[in-house]
Design an enzyme around this catalytic site. Sequence first.
Site, PDB file in Angstrom:
ATOM      1  N   CYS A   1      -2.099   2.568   9.278  1.00 45.43           N
ATOM      2  CA  CYS A   1      -3.173   1.640   8.929  1.00 45.43           C
ATOM      3  C   CYS A   1      -4.309   1.661   9.617  1.00 45.43           C
ATOM      4  O   CYS A   1      -5.460   1.183   9.570  1.00 45.43           O
ATOM      5  CB  CYS A   1      -2.625   0.275   8.675  1.00 45.43           C
TER       6      CYS A   1
ATOM      7  N   HIS B   1       0.831  -1.101   0.092  1.00 43.73           N
ATOM      8  CA  HIS B   1      -0.045  -0.047   0.008  1.00 43.73           C
ATOM      9  C   HIS B   1       1.059   1.370  -0.120  1.00 43.73           C
ATOM     10  O   HIS B   1       1.903   1.194   0.520  1.00 43.73           O
ATOM     11  CB  HIS B   1      -0.737   0.043   1.376  1.00 43.73           C
TER      12      HIS B   1
HETATM   13  N1  ARG Z   1      -3.727  -6.912   6.642  1.00 48.38           N
HETATM   14  C1  ARG Z   1      -4.119  -6.014   5.796  1.00 48.38           C
HETATM   15  C2  ARG Z   1      -4.195  -5.902   4.294  1.00 48.38           C
HETATM   16  O1  ARG Z   1      -3.422  -6.835   3.914  1.00 48.38           O
HETATM   17  C3  ARG Z   1      -3.428  -5.057   6.305  1.00 48.38           C
HETATM   18  C4  ARG Z   1      -3.776  -3.454   5.949  1.00 48.38           C
HETATM   19  C5  ARG Z   1      -2.880  -2.317   6.338  1.00 48.38           C
HETATM   20  N2  ARG Z   1      -3.377  -1.113   6.083  1.00 48.38           N
HETATM   21  C6  ARG Z   1      -2.760  -0.243   5.539  1.00 48.38           C
HETATM   22  N3  ARG Z   1      -3.400   1.103   5.153  1.00 48.38           N
HETATM   23  N4  ARG Z   1      -1.572  -0.218   4.914  1.00 48.38           N
HETATM   24  O2  ARG Z   1      -5.074  -5.751   3.783  1.00 48.38           O
END
Ligand code: ARG
Length: 289
Positions: free
Chosen positions: A279, A185
């Site tokens: 996150c 991300h």
């Molecule tokens: N386990 C989650 C996923 O892979 C983690 C998300 C983390 N969020 C972020 N904004 N990077 O979607």
Amino acid sequence: MLPGEPALPVPSPATAPDERVAVRRRFLMCAPVHFEVAYAINAWMTPGVTVDRALALRQWTALKDAYTSLGHVVEVLDPVPGLPDMVFAANGAFVVDGIAVGARFAHPERAGEAPAHAAWLEAHGFGPVTPTVGVHEGEGDLTVVGDLVLAGTGFRTERSAHAEVQERTGRPVVGLELVDPRFYHLDTALFPLDDTTVAYYPGAFSDGSRRVLERLYPDAVVASEADALVLGLNSVSDGRHVVLPAAARGLADQLHARGFVPVPVDLSELLKGGGGPKCCTSELRPRPV
Ligand code: ARG
């Protein structure tokens, strides 16, 4: 409040002209009541790894308390059973100028989070909230720097959704290509420091996107791989204080040298899900006055 830190709103009359100024934020968070690592949708997750949920909850609460003691407003979303990643509230929507763009998750495991966010946002005056047609994981891949929206793609959010976000918000969207699966991300590789600059880890981006970042932000804080690998770029700045993973020590030093105030937090349990402070935090950016 941190020792020696002024309460918001700042500046106080004694503030030096070149001192960094904090801007009060409104955040949405969701407690890790149902957090576990039950599936793997990013390189950080090992299904079945032992998670200390009580510790996760204490760490999350410390993050929330850090925000409130800095003068920010934290709203909370009710956790939903069966959605173990819901603690990562950044992904449920993207809100700017009081306009909320609903997420469309890449993985079915998380799809149920989008309607929960939409319902909360609609109940709090941001509605109607509809998902994009293309995949878009909210603030995981979208962030605001001044007038611009920076938008990641490559692993989750689709380019077509960048165009949808631009159309819905009237904000210019700058697409950035992510190339390293550990930084899946945008918010694992870059965060805004204020309205004019960012901190980022260049190795997460394609060559062209790195050149875009160098052009837009020649004075950016450029983070090391070591700091990126503890999700040091998954941080939240209010323009003065930067809430960041405690393990990102080099980054904390760089920020301090640039006049920011690092506020370290430990989210080791949530790191098992591939997430850090940012996150867990969705920013509710108000309509301009
Ligand atoms: N386990 C989650 C996923 O892979 C983690 C998300 C983390 N969020 C972020 N904004 N990077 O979607």
